[in-house]
Design a protein around this motif. Structure first.
Motif, short mmCIF file in Angstrom:
data_model
loop_
_atom_site.label_atom_id
_atom_site.label_comp_id
_atom_site.label_asym_id
_atom_site.label_seq_id
_atom_site.Cartn_x
_atom_site.Cartn_y
_atom_site.Cartn_z
N ALA A 21 0.68 -1.09 -0.02
CA ALA A 21 0.28 0.09 0.39
C ALA A 21 0.87 0.97 -0.25
O ALA A 21 0.81 2.13 -0.75
N PRO A 22 1.68 1.99 0.60
CA PRO A 22 2.41 3.11 0.53
C PRO A 22 2.69 3.03 -0.17
O PRO A 22 2.79 3.67 -1.16
N ARG A 24 1.81 1.88 -3.71
CA ARG A 24 1.14 1.58 -4.30
C ARG A 24 0.12 3.23 -4.61
O ARG A 24 -0.10 4.24 -5.19
N ASN A 25 -0.20 3.47 -3.19
CA ASN A 25 -0.30 4.78 -2.49
C ASN A 25 0.28 5.84 -3.42
O ASN A 25 -0.44 7.28 -4.32
N LEU A 26 1.20 5.96 -3.40
CA LEU A 26 2.34 7.02 -3.74
C LEU A 26 1.84 6.95 -5.57
O LEU A 26 2.00 7.83 -5.64
N GLY A 28 -0.58 6.12 -6.58
CA GLY A 28 -1.83 6.90 -6.55
C GLY A 28 -1.80 7.98 -7.02
O GLY A 28 -2.68 8.90 -7.65
N ARG A 29 -1.04 9.06 -6.15
CA ARG A 29 -0.87 9.67 -5.45
C ARG A 29 -0.33 11.13 -6.92
O ARG A 29 -0.59 11.98 -7.87
N GLU A 32 -2.79 10.82 -10.54
CA GLU A 32 -4.47 11.82 -9.95
C GLU A 32 -3.29 13.05 -10.50
O GLU A 32 -4.25 13.65 -11.11
N ASP A 215 -1.50 0.95 -9.80
CA ASP A 215 -0.66 1.63 -9.09
C ASP A 215 0.01 0.89 -9.12
O ASP A 215 0.92 0.89 -7.57
#
Ligand SMILES: *Cc1c(COP(=O)(O)O)cnc(C)c1O
Length: 350
Positions: A21-22, A24-26, A28-29, A32, A215
């Motif tokens: 997650a950490p 993949r969130n990056l 994704g950020r 976006e 992501d």
């Protein structure tokens, strides 16, 4: 600032698996943030992969160029991509339109090509060109936007692949490529990557697209590069987006070119004002002032990387005016150069 925030993440981010997650969130950020920054039209996708823009030339040669491409060559980077494609045995010999350094060619509609390859900003010479769509629906417009992306405004719908490395206008590190792909480019990649053609896994854009939608990247990315890119994209967005970021570079560039035109010892290398890059300014110095010596003195005083592009072989300074650079610092830089030149000349006279 962004580097300090990276340090502040401590042990929670660096070293994390890119499937977790950490990271993949990056990703994704970033996806976006870039979608918003470039106001991408419906159906466009932000895709990421390892290897930088140089690697993306090979991605394009395998996953986007079907038979033959047209290349506008006007400096080192645009010429490297054309050379790479010329060597590709699975492609026809490319159509190359070349002009002298300091100018740019215009693309020409051609029924024989399926991709038009342009460079938004030729970093080696400080020339920018307008990005406009041409050709038919089944011809793709590929734009190397390394150094331009984030620092020059663009209408993304004019391009099918707008690709770049993040270490220039996005103030991150190297080793990554980002490509904003139109539906037509995505379709082309899927077709070529599932055809008879052998596509090396690293250059398989369809696989990169599938991973980006989750992501992720095909293989392990540099997390620090992703972090710094995400910070820079959101810094731009927080201040008003691409027009704000491009405005900063434009302000810096106006100062540099006005200074070069006024200085007795300097002149802008690019003669047509509309071709002058707002992100990389090239300034020729008079023969009696050594640009290499000026750069050496600046470097000794902590102002680094003002050297011209080696292969251009000119008595020239090349200044990076990316959005992260404060226009006030650029004003001080021009004053510093004038001071150095005055003193070098004075020393010579004695
Ligand atoms: C810097 C640059 C490249 C090469 O980028 P890498 O990340 O080193 O592969 C390609 N094209 C342009 C226009 C550049 O400025």
């Amino acid at each position: 600032m962004a580097v300090q925030r990276l340090v502040d993440t401590g042990t929670g981010l660096l070293g994390t698996s890119h499937r977790q997650a950490p990271v993949r969130n990056l990703v994704g950020r970033i996806r976006e943030g870039l979608a918003e920054l470039f106001q991408i039209p419906d159906g466009y996708e932000v895709v990421l992969g390892n290897g930088g823009a140089t690697c993306f030339w090979d991605v394009a040669a395998f996953s986007l160029i079907a038979r033959r491409s047209q290349h506008l060559v006007f400096g080192e980077f645009s010429s490297k991509f054309a050379q790479e494609v010329t060597k590709a045995s699975h492609l026809g010999s490319p159509e190359v339109i070349e002009t002298a350094p300091g100018t740019h060619p215009d693309p020409r509609p051609s029924p024989d090509v399926d991709c038009y390859c342009m460079t938004h900003n030729e970093t080696s010479t400080g020339v920018m060109m307008p990005i406009e769509r041409l050709g038919t629906k089944d011809q793709l417009v590929l734009v190397d936007a390394t150094s331009a992306a984030g620092g020059i405004e663009v209408d993304i719908s004019a391009a099918d692949a707008y690709y770049f490395s993040p270490q220039k206008a996005f103030a991150s590190e190297g080793g990554l490529w980002v490509a904003i792909l139109s539906p037509a480019a995505q379709e082309r990649a899927k077709t070529l990557c599932s055809s008879e053609r052998w596509v090396p896994g690293f250059f398989d854009l369809a696989a990169a697209l599938d991973n980006s939608r989750l992501d992720q990247t095909v293989n392990t990315p540099s997390v620090a590069t992703l972090f710094l890119l995400a910070e820079q994209v959101h810094w731009m967005l927080d201040h008003g987006g691409l027009s704000w970021a491009a405005g900063r570079s434009r302000r810096s560039a106006e100062q540099v070119y006005a200074w070069a035109e006024a200085a007795s010892f300097a002149s802008p290398f690019v003669s047509r004002p509309e071709d002058r890059s707002p992100v990389v300014a090239t300034v020729d110095l008079d023969p009696d002032v050594s640009a290499a010596e000026v750069s050496r003195v600046l470097r000794r005083n902590g102002i680094v990387d003002t050297d011209s592009y080696r292969k251009l072989g000119r008595n020239q300074l090349r200044l990076g005016l990316f959005p992260a650079v404060d226009p006030e610092d650029v004003r001080q830089l021009t004053a510093a150069i004038t001071w150095v030149v005055d003193h070098l000349r004075h020393d010579d006279a004695n």
